[in-house]
Design a protein around this motif. Structure first.
Motif, PDB file in Angstrom:
ATOM      1  N   LYS A 215     -29.496 188.453   2.934  1.00 39.66           N
ATOM      2  CA  LYS A 215     -28.972 189.593   3.703  1.00 39.66           C
ATOM      3  C   LYS A 215     -27.447 189.610   3.720  1.00 39.66           C
ATOM      4  CE  LYS A 215     -33.087 190.664   5.273  1.00 39.66           C
ATOM      5  NZ  LYS A 215     -33.880 191.739   5.518  1.00 39.66           N
ATOM      6  N   ASP A 220     -28.721 186.237   8.805  1.00 43.50           N
ATOM      7  CA  ASP A 220     -29.697 187.031   8.045  1.00 43.50           C
ATOM      8  C   ASP A 220     -29.973 188.383   8.684  1.00 43.50           C
ATOM      9  OD1 ASP A 220     -30.167 185.468   5.780  1.00 43.50           O
ATOM     10  OD2 ASP A 220     -31.299 184.050   7.015  1.00 43.50           O
ATOM     11  N   THR A 221     -28.916 189.143   8.855  1.00 40.48           N
ATOM     12  CA  THR A 221     -29.048 190.480   9.422  1.00 40.48           C
ATOM     13  C   THR A 221     -28.530 191.513   8.424  1.00 40.48           C
ATOM     14  OG1 THR A 221     -26.883 190.167  10.421  1.00 40.48           O
ATOM     15  CG2 THR A 221     -28.793 189.747  11.837  1.00 40.48           C
ATOM     16  N   GLY A 222     -28.942 192.758   8.650  1.00 45.99           N
ATOM     17  CA  GLY A 222     -28.439 193.856   7.818  1.00 45.99           C
ATOM     18  C   GLY A 222     -29.207 193.995   6.524  1.00 45.99           C
TER      19      GLY A 222
END
Ligand code: AMP
Ligand code: GLY
Length: 426
Positions: A215, A220-222
């Protein structure tokens, strides 16, 4: 020995580095290559999908060995063409490449050989697909069956969203022909792992384990990207899990390929989801992962040219695949805006004390700078893609994190972006 490396990413720069390190004397060509490969060999301006152009070049220049980085030339049958012309080439043939170039093919293959994968149906018709999403619980995972540069997968929360996604694929044709067939899968949760082996169609050897940070954002965002960093070894993978993956995924897959009449020669990359005791295959890639390969190859001690030749000559079992005992890390420096829109053409300025590879920095880590989306004009390097550079290091856990982030600070270009948490899991 004349070697042609096809592709233009960080993976290809790392392959060129490993080839250069071989005890065999080489002349290295990269098509089309990047600013980093130009410092190792000679860049040849032929695109990765111009199979005829590549073949003509290889024949004319008497290339002894070609190594294919990306999936597109493999899916177009470059291996079949080169082999028919009597040339040595590393990478699976067109039929084998279907494991990556057709998700429908790979799902049907997994089902046929009883290898665990998410439940699924495939569709080549909008109405039937709409009916399916109307009548099935969400979340569902909607995938264009063909190649889509890692962008063809959607996780949909409800039927409304699913219908929009299906329309964009079937009517707006956002993936062109790659979206003619769509696979709709049950959603799985668990922890994800990429696992690579090398095989000559007879035996196989696992590479060291790695973890890819897919990500764009910290934690681990977006959005999903091609990969914003990688580490080796994967801290969540035990010996026991490796044995289970080999027994329940790799060996039945290789057996299945044989039964299908496919002689698979090259790297097989399994994208896995681990859920309790169960190991599910999310996808196959038929090539080295990028950026995992950068973190892996800096730890390779045995000769990579001999590895490629042992696969082509089908005597991999006699090749000793040796990695050192370090930890390693690869940090991607990207153009701001990636994976969506970004600008290119900015000058990259390196601190004058930085070298491209193989030096020990003040933290005691050995570091390597590989180029991905860059080009060289005169003595200057310019940004030329979404993922621009890879700063890699090997040594011991925390020290290499410090080394990599220190070095990243010594490289400057407009809108430089990197995740700040690569390696936090060491
Ligand atoms: P793929 O290209 O098929 O590996 O999918 C890209 C990403 O989408 C994977 O790395 C996962 O994060 C996610 N994904 C794919 N299939 C599933 C699934 N069945 N369940 C949950 N997540 C998935
Ligand atoms: N890093 C994931 C891939 O190469 O597909």
């Amino acid at each position: 020995m004349k070697i042609l490396i096809i592709g233009s990413g960080g993976r290809e720069n790392a392959i060129a580095y490993a080839v250069k390190k071989s005890k065999i004397e080489t002349e290295i060509y990269c098509a089309p290559g990047n600013g980093g490969t130009e410092d190792i060999g000679i860049n040849v301006p032929i695109k990765q999908d111009d199979i005829k152009g590549l073949l003509d070049f290889a024949l004319k220049n008497k290339i002894d060995l070609t190594v294919v980085g990306p999936e597109i030339p493999l899916s177009l049958g470059i291996t079949d063409e080169f082999t028919a012309a009597g040339l040595k080439i590393f990478g699976p043939d067109k039929k084998a490449a279907l494991l990556e170039s057709s998700k429908k093919f790979s799902k049907d293959f997994l089902k046929k050989y009883n290898i665990k994968t998410a439940g699924y149906e495939s569709f080549d018709d909008l109405n039937k697909a709409e009916n399916y999403v109307k009548n099935n619980p969400h979340p569902l995972v909607i995938k264009a069956s063909g190649l889509a540069a890692g962008k063809g997968v959607f996780i949909s929360k409800d039927a409304e969203e699913s219908k929009k996604i299906l329309k964009s694929i079937f009517i707006d044709k956002i993936f062109g022909k790659s979206g003619d067939t769509v696979v709709i899968e049950d959603y799985l949760d668990g922890f994800e792992l990429s696992y690579m082996i090398v095989t000559d169609g007879i035996s196989y050897k696992p590479l060291i384990t790695s973890m890819d940070y897919k990500k764009i954002g910290e934690g681990d965002t977006g959005e999903n990207t091609g990969g914003m960093g990688a580490i080796t070894p994967n801290p969540y993978v035990s010996e026991d899990l490796i044995n289970k993956i080999n027994k329940n995924v790799i060996e039945p897959s290789l057996e299945g390929l044989k039964k299908e009449g496919i002689k698979y020669k090259g790297i097989l990359y399994a994208g896995l989801m681990i859920k309790g005791e169960d190991i599910y295959v999310l996808e196959f890639n038929v090539r080295f992962g990028d950026p995992e390969t950068q973190a892996i190859l800096i730890r390779l001690e045995s000769d990579i040219i001999e590895l490629f030749l042992s696969v082509i000559n089908e005597n991999l079992k006699d090749y000793d695949l040796i990695f050192d005992n370090n930890d390693s890390l690869c940090l991607v420096l990207a153009s701001g805006g990636y994976p969506k829109d970004y600008k290119t053409g900015y000058e990259i300025v390196f601190d004058k004390n930085l070298h491209s590879s193989g030096l020990i920095d003040k933290n005691g880590a050995e570091y390597f700078i590989f180029h991905a989306g860059t080009k060289k004009t005169g003595e200057k390097y310019l940004t030329d893609g979404g993922r621009v550079l890879n700063v890699c290091a090997k040594g011991k856990g925390k020290e290499i994190i410090k080394a990599v982030y220190d070095i990243a600070e010594k490289i400057d270009f407009k809108d430089k972006y990197s995740r700040k948490d690569i390696g936090k899991t060491f």
